[in-house]
Design an enzyme around this catalytic site. Sequence first.
Site, mmCIF file in Angstrom:
data_model
loop_
_atom_site.group_PDB
_atom_site.id
_atom_site.type_symbol
_atom_site.label_atom_id
_atom_site.label_comp_id
_atom_site.label_asym_id
_atom_site.label_seq_id
_atom_site.Cartn_x
_atom_site.Cartn_y
_atom_site.Cartn_z
ATOM 1 C CB CYS A 42 66.194 19.498 126.684
ATOM 2 S SG CYS A 42 64.767 20.337 127.422
ATOM 3 C CG ASP A 44 61.005 19.916 124.153
ATOM 4 O OD1 ASP A 44 60.434 19.209 123.295
ATOM 5 O OD2 ASP A 44 60.736 21.112 124.333
ATOM 6 C CG HIS A 98 65.513 22.096 122.507
ATOM 7 N ND1 HIS A 98 64.308 22.745 122.349
ATOM 8 C CD2 HIS A 98 65.487 21.570 123.758
ATOM 9 C CE1 HIS A 98 63.583 22.595 123.448
ATOM 10 N NE2 HIS A 98 64.273 21.891 124.321
ATOM 11 C CB CYS A 101 65.047 25.352 125.634
ATOM 12 S SG CYS A 101 65.123 24.427 127.192
#
Length: 209
Positions: A42, A44, A98, A101
Amino acid sequence: MKDYKKLLLNNKAWAADRLSMDETYFERLAKDQKPEFLWIGCADSRVPAEEITNTQPGDVFVHRNVANMVVHTDMNLLSVLQYGVEVLKVKHIIVCGHYNCGGVKAAMGNQDFGLINKWLRNIKEVYSKHEVELGGIEDEKQKFNRLVELNVHEQVKNLAKTTIIQHAWQNGEYPHLHGWVFDLHTGLIKEVLNIDSPEQIDPIFRYNL
């Protein structure tokens, strides 16, 4: 001092620290990359691949997007995948999601987010496919966490459906496909799926190569 200037100073400190431990570090790093792992994670900012796996530059070939998706029309992802498999000869491909998310959370609702709706629809398809299981989970946090896991599960299966992976399997035993979920609250990774042969996917997605 402007914030971006701090990054440049941090870079100088990092480079100096590396050289203090090994004066040939950057000479070796510049020669070539031979990573054993391709990481599809991701975007992130809290989930940096090398940091959470305690690996070094050169160890992991990384691709990141919103909610760690493997979409069959994503030429960026497919280009990274082909290069990783056919040129770098990676032995393992990890799809790592994760908990908490934002992309998965957005896909669980009905708010219009504009352009990203088209991307989030892929996660909504995962929700729809597993609606019976998810509908049976009353606690919203548990449902959210389970969708994160199911999304990783489906993205690993999407990897196995590509001819890139199936050609590689035909020519040898690698790559092995792994689905992981990172827990931001504990710092630990949970394994949710492993695939290492076409026999583990639906026959309709297996190509006659």
